[in-house]
Design an enzyme around this catalytic site. Structure first.
Site, mmCIF file in Angstrom:
data_model
loop_
_atom_site.group_PDB
_atom_site.id
_atom_site.type_symbol
_atom_site.label_atom_id
_atom_site.label_comp_id
_atom_site.label_asym_id
_atom_site.label_seq_id
_atom_site.Cartn_x
_atom_site.Cartn_y
_atom_site.Cartn_z
ATOM 1 N N GLU A 15 0.797 -1.233 0.000
ATOM 2 C CA GLU A 15 0.000 0.000 0.000
ATOM 3 C C GLU A 15 0.830 1.283 0.000
ATOM 4 O O GLU A 15 0.752 2.099 0.946
ATOM 5 C CB GLU A 15 -0.964 0.001 1.197
ATOM 6 C CG GLU A 15 -1.914 -1.168 1.217
ATOM 7 C CD GLU A 15 -2.928 -1.115 2.360
ATOM 8 O OE1 GLU A 15 -2.914 -0.141 3.135
ATOM 9 O OE2 GLU A 15 -3.734 -2.045 2.461
ATOM 10 N N GLU A 35 -5.469 -8.690 0.900
ATOM 11 C CA GLU A 35 -6.079 -8.283 2.177
ATOM 12 C C GLU A 35 -7.553 -8.020 1.929
ATOM 13 O O GLU A 35 -7.922 -7.317 0.987
ATOM 14 C CB GLU A 35 -5.469 -6.984 2.733
ATOM 15 C CG GLU A 35 -4.099 -7.115 3.326
ATOM 16 C CD GLU A 35 -3.599 -5.812 3.942
ATOM 17 O OE1 GLU A 35 -4.432 -4.976 4.364
ATOM 18 O OE2 GLU A 35 -2.368 -5.641 3.996
HETATM 19 O O1 IFM Z 1 -4.098 -3.067 9.201
HETATM 20 C C1 IFM Z 1 -4.040 -2.566 7.908
HETATM 21 C C2 IFM Z 1 -2.883 -3.175 7.144
HETATM 22 O O2 IFM Z 1 -1.683 -2.988 7.790
HETATM 23 C C3 IFM Z 1 -2.779 -2.573 5.771
HETATM 24 N N1 IFM Z 1 -4.039 -2.619 5.088
HETATM 25 C C4 IFM Z 1 -5.221 -2.180 5.782
HETATM 26 C C5 IFM Z 1 -5.302 -2.847 7.139
HETATM 27 C C6 IFM Z 1 -6.558 -2.376 7.894
HETATM 28 O O3 IFM Z 1 -6.519 -1.005 8.089
#
Ligand code: IFM
Length: 470
Positions: free
Chosen positions: A175, A354
């Site tokens: 990210e 994710e």
């Molecule tokens: O916890 C975070 C993660 O580290 C990166 N993506 C989003 C998740 C939730 O906010």
């Protein structure tokens, strides 16, 4: 991937053979032991110590104590029947000064973790950077300094040299939008800086870091696959007004295209660079070629969509379904996003790296959290993934965020994303109902789903352009 049956008539979803089921975490969020094993402070250690930065005043010094419990944790991942485990490697553990000497103890931890995973039949999916920049590099101006991108390539080389014989897919960054925006523009994340120009410089250096590390990975591990992980938040204007549409357009370019477009060889969205007054002075000859070398896999992190207004006081309508952090729950946006990414770019493969939700986790039966809301969230998103695959989008797996409740950055330990509960007093790991459901889904490579009589849930391709967004 093998072909998938037509979905509309079935109530029993099965994913293509080889579909990867797994879970994701990151180093700072679960490891703890931040002052042990030769690790140096990261920007997050320093940020946590600053008054008012973290909602509950917590830090990552203990987190889930994974550093000490990794063997038991791997055993749990195995028990849950996962095919893969995505974790991140902590730069300040491996190269404490950010550049220079390797800390053998730190690198050794990941070496042992990878061995443990493989011995348990779990595929290790390491990410090289998940936000924990060594503070020593922030002291040299962090990602605003081009040299940090070069240092990242050296760090990546050190890790790849050590683990390449056991890792088949290397992910460079997690990210980068959040790193540049939250860290350098809004200041809500470490290092807590608040200058748009710094954010834009950081964004280019993060792209460059991906490219430079990618070159190293290609030469050191020619058989491995190169991946990066980007977060996507589809944007829609709050109203049809010109200003709202413009705002949504540029936000979409900045959040959802700023990293994927350059990788795909499309460069930075120029009108958006102008909109945010970036003169691109950090971009040097040859950078865009380095950045646009082919990747094998794009990791997609998806949680929510955003309704965007030029009016800063705009509040979304009450009644929208939301998670415990207030993010809208809108699974069809994931199916739509996957189709759009596939249409726009020619990336060979996607993985949901994710997806998950913080939920209240208040209902407990027989000692176990009955998180039907989280279970539904995961299931509804998997239905969307299944539908996208049926439409020809090459999605090779789904990793739930997160394996454990953990340190949710500026929110501290309040939000619980885990499918496994952490009792922070005892550090006990207690699988929630969603973990049991996920484990069964992984075992049978799918799940039974009751609402398939309504094929619209798949967000069929033909309606992408003319759907009404509710
Ligand atoms: O916890 C975070 C993660 O580290 C990166 N993506 C989003 C998740 C939730 O906010």
């Amino acid at each position: 991937m093998t072909s998938i049956e037509s979905v509309a008539a079935h109530t029993s979803l099965r994913f293509p053979t080889g579909f990867v089921w797994g879970a994701a975490t990151s180093a700072f969020q679960i490891e703890g032991s931040t002052e042990f094993g030769g690790r140096s402070p990261s920007i997050w250690d320093v940020f946590c110590r600053q008054e008012g930065r973290i909602a509950d005043g917590s830090d990552g010094s203990e987190a889930c104590d994974h550093y000490n419990r990794y063997r038991d944790d791997v055993a749990l991942i195995k028990e849950l029947g996962m095919d893969a485990y995505r974790f991140s490697i902590s730069w300040p553990r491996v190269i404490p000064n950010g550049v220079g000497a390797i800390n053998e103890e730190g690198l050794g931890f990941y070496d042992r973790l990878v061995d443990e995973l493989l011995a348990a039949g779990i595929r290790p999916l390491p990410t090289l950077y998940h936000w924990d920049l060594p503070q020593a590099l922030e002291d040299r101006n962090g990602w605003v300094n081009r040299e940090v991108a070069e240092a990242f390539a050296d760090y990546a080389s050190a890790v790849v040299c050590r683990l390449a014989d056991r890792v088949d897919t290397w992910t460079t960054l997690n990210e980068p939008f959040v790193v540049a925006n939250h860290g350098y523009v809004t200041g809500e994340h470490a290092p807590g800086r608040t200058l748009m120009a710094d954010g834009m410089a950081a964004s280019h250096h993060l792209n460059l870091a991906h490219g430079l590390a990618g070159e190293r990975i290609r030469s050191l591990a020619p058989d491995a696959r190169l991946a990066t992980v980007l977060n996507f938040t589809p944007m829609r204007p709050a109203t049809e007004s010109e200003v709202d549409r413009l705002e949504a357009y540029h936000r979409n370019n900045l959040e959802n295209r700023w990293y994927s477009d350059p990788i795909a060889g499309l460069g930075y969205p120029e009108d958006t660079a102008d909109f945010y007054k970036w003169d691109c002075s950090e971009v040097r000859d040859g950078d865009m070629e380095v950045i646009s070398q082919p990747i094998d896999l794009l990791g997609v992190n998806f949680y929510s969509r955003s309704t965007v207004s030029a009016d800063k006081s705009y509040k979304a309508p009450i009644g929208t379904s939301r998670n415990a952090m207030g993010w809208e729950i809108h699974p069809p946006s994931l199916g739509r996003l996957l189709r759009e990414l596939h249409e726009r770019y020619s990336f060979p493969s996607f993985m949901i790296t994710e997806n998950g939700a913080p939920m209240p986790d208040t209902v407990r039966k027989a000692g176990r959290i009955e998180d039907n809301d989280r279970l539904n969230y995961i299931r509804e998103h998997l239905v969307q993934v299944h539908g996208a695959i049926a439409d020809g989008v090459p999605v090779e797996g789904y990793l739930v965020w997160s394996l454990f409740d953990n340190f949710e950055w500026a929110w501290g330990f309040g939000p619980r994303f885990g499918i496994v509960e952490i009792d922070y007093d005892t550090m006990a790991r207690i699988p929630k109902k969603s973990a049991e459901w996920f484990s069964e889904a992984a075992r049978v490579n799918g799940f039974d789903y009751g609402h398939l009589a309504d094929p619209a849930i798949y967000w069929p391709k033909k309606t992408i352009e003319d759907e009404d967004d509710d």
